[in-house]
Design a protein around this motif. Sequence first.
Motif, short mmCIF file in Angstrom:
data_model
loop_
_atom_site.label_atom_id
_atom_site.label_comp_id
_atom_site.label_asym_id
_atom_site.label_seq_id
_atom_site.Cartn_x
_atom_site.Cartn_y
_atom_site.Cartn_z
N LEU A 285 4.98 -3.36 -5.19
CA LEU A 285 4.41 -1.32 -5.53
C LEU A 285 3.86 -0.44 -6.85
CD1 LEU A 285 3.97 1.09 -2.47
CD2 LEU A 285 6.18 2.01 -3.82
N PHE A 286 4.84 -1.16 -7.59
CA PHE A 286 4.99 -1.08 -9.29
C PHE A 286 4.03 -1.29 -10.10
CE2 PHE A 286 6.34 -2.14 -13.07
CZ PHE A 286 6.17 0.50 -13.90
N ASP A 287 3.59 -2.98 -9.21
CA ASP A 287 2.52 -3.83 -10.64
C ASP A 287 1.05 -2.69 -9.91
OD1 ASP A 287 4.23 -5.24 -11.25
OD2 ASP A 287 4.54 -6.24 -10.36
N LEU A 288 0.79 -2.74 -8.75
CA LEU A 288 0.01 -2.20 -8.31
C LEU A 288 -0.73 -1.15 -8.70
CD1 LEU A 288 -0.16 -3.77 -4.03
CD2 LEU A 288 -1.89 -4.40 -5.84
N ARG A 289 0.42 -0.34 -8.65
CA ARG A 289 -0.20 1.45 -8.85
C ARG A 289 -0.13 1.13 -10.43
NH1 ARG A 289 4.00 4.88 -5.08
NH2 ARG A 289 3.36 4.97 -3.44
N ARG A 290 0.73 0.80 -11.69
CA ARG A 290 0.70 0.54 -12.76
C ARG A 290 -0.90 -0.07 -12.70
NH1 ARG A 290 4.80 -3.24 -16.15
NH2 ARG A 290 3.38 -4.73 -14.62
N GLU B 287 -9.09 -3.92 0.32
CA GLU B 287 -10.26 -3.65 0.14
C GLU B 287 -10.86 -2.62 -1.16
OE1 GLU B 287 -13.01 -3.61 2.66
OE2 GLU B 287 -12.99 -5.99 3.40
N ARG B 288 -9.96 -1.64 -0.37
CA ARG B 288 -9.95 -0.34 -1.24
C ARG B 288 -8.99 -0.43 -2.56
NH1 ARG B 288 -9.81 4.86 2.37
NH2 ARG B 288 -7.70 4.86 2.14
N ILE B 289 -8.28 -0.41 -2.23
CA ILE B 289 -7.13 -0.39 -3.97
C ILE B 289 -8.44 -1.78 -4.93
CG2 ILE B 289 -5.81 -1.42 -4.88
CD1 ILE B 289 -4.02 -0.92 -2.63
N PHE B 290 -8.29 -2.85 -4.57
CA PHE B 290 -9.69 -4.15 -5.52
C PHE B 290 -11.13 -3.42 -5.70
CE2 PHE B 290 -6.88 -7.09 -3.20
CZ PHE B 290 -5.46 -6.96 -4.73
#
Length: 420
Positions: free
Chosen positions: A131-136, A349-352
């Motif tokens: 969670l932290f890595d993706l948001r960062r 898909e939306r994140i990437f």
Amino acid sequence: MIHSKSSLYMNRTHTGKKLPPGAVAPPPEMTEEEMFSTVFNETVLKRFLRFLAPYKLMISASFLAVIVFTLTQLAFPILIQKTLDRQFTFLGDGLESLKAGLLIFAAVVVLNFISHFCMEFLISRVAQRLLFDLRRAMYEHLQRVPLSFMDKMEVGRLISRLQGDVGSLQEFLETSVHAFGDIVLLMGIIGVLLWLEPTLGAMTIALLPILVLIHYFWLPIARKAFLQARTTSSIVSGTMCENIRGVRVVQGMIREPVNLTLYEEKANDHFKSTVHAAKIAQIMLPTVDSLTGIAMAIIVVVGGGLVLEGELTAGVMIAYMLYVQRFFDPIRALTMHYSIFQRAMASGERIFEVLDVSVDIKDAHDTIDLENLSGDIKFKNVTFAYHPQQPVLKNINLEIKNRETVALVGPTGCGKTSIA
């Protein structure tokens, strides 16, 4: 001004403010067809696994803990059966056999607790780090994207991706481990049922096609309901963020009633879709309970007859009843895991998409780090253009000393902002 009240879903009320022409809230970021068609995306999965690569040891340990935990779950009914049938004789017969069974049962309980704790602890730890890595990663990338992207993208939708979609991937990671355990548990229960008493096992497993048929018709309806609830949640979050961000403009234009009505409509849609999804989800609970009751009836009638005839021990029959109580639970859980998996693919898909937004302005490969700055600013024959063939600044020479204040004055479009 007092507005009339109108009825909403489940006896709630609405302000009833009539909207002016053209007043609309932001449309959904992704259509239902786009979300419902997202079943498996290999690219999303591969990129998701790259984020998990630093934690592969902890993930492997969590899967090992799942296997141990599932095996202990499978062992409990067998231990009860062997204890009741007095098959543990390493301490002696009679009461000593019962004591031996209790000792083994207590040891398995301790192992079950340790493995369960390790499983939940490890996967929760990895999920929080993911969670932290993706948001960062998203936040860091958003600091470098061009202003044109920020002009076109609503802040509320970015917040929805940073919060809701990242949370979906975190949920997917946690449920993947539990889904693996459910598959192992289901296969183990089927194997043990056939091993203990093939006839009873075959009669119990014969109920599976009924549940599969029910799932075949239930799953598309449930998937649509769950994803609709997720879509309306994203719309409500985006609408709220946009209104809070622009609250000064809203108040300045006395638009509060209009925005409140727009938000109420979206919130009501979300409420209805969430209640509908909850109703659909609850269909499986009585279905599984009914099938479990039928299987238990089969055991009582057929197994009871075998016990009376001396062909089956009471311990085996009790073990069967314990296994049947757990038999349909993994299937129901796997159905819910599938919905989470599908939602995670759409969220991935939306994140990437955000992480793939190109950065137009980059440092040159031969960039020199500036050291010992004096504070002076000097332009020497500077030419700048937003479009290659249309220079905004041409051969500009300017020098501003340290601590000196300079005002740029000129007509609109002469390049003041570009220089600044």
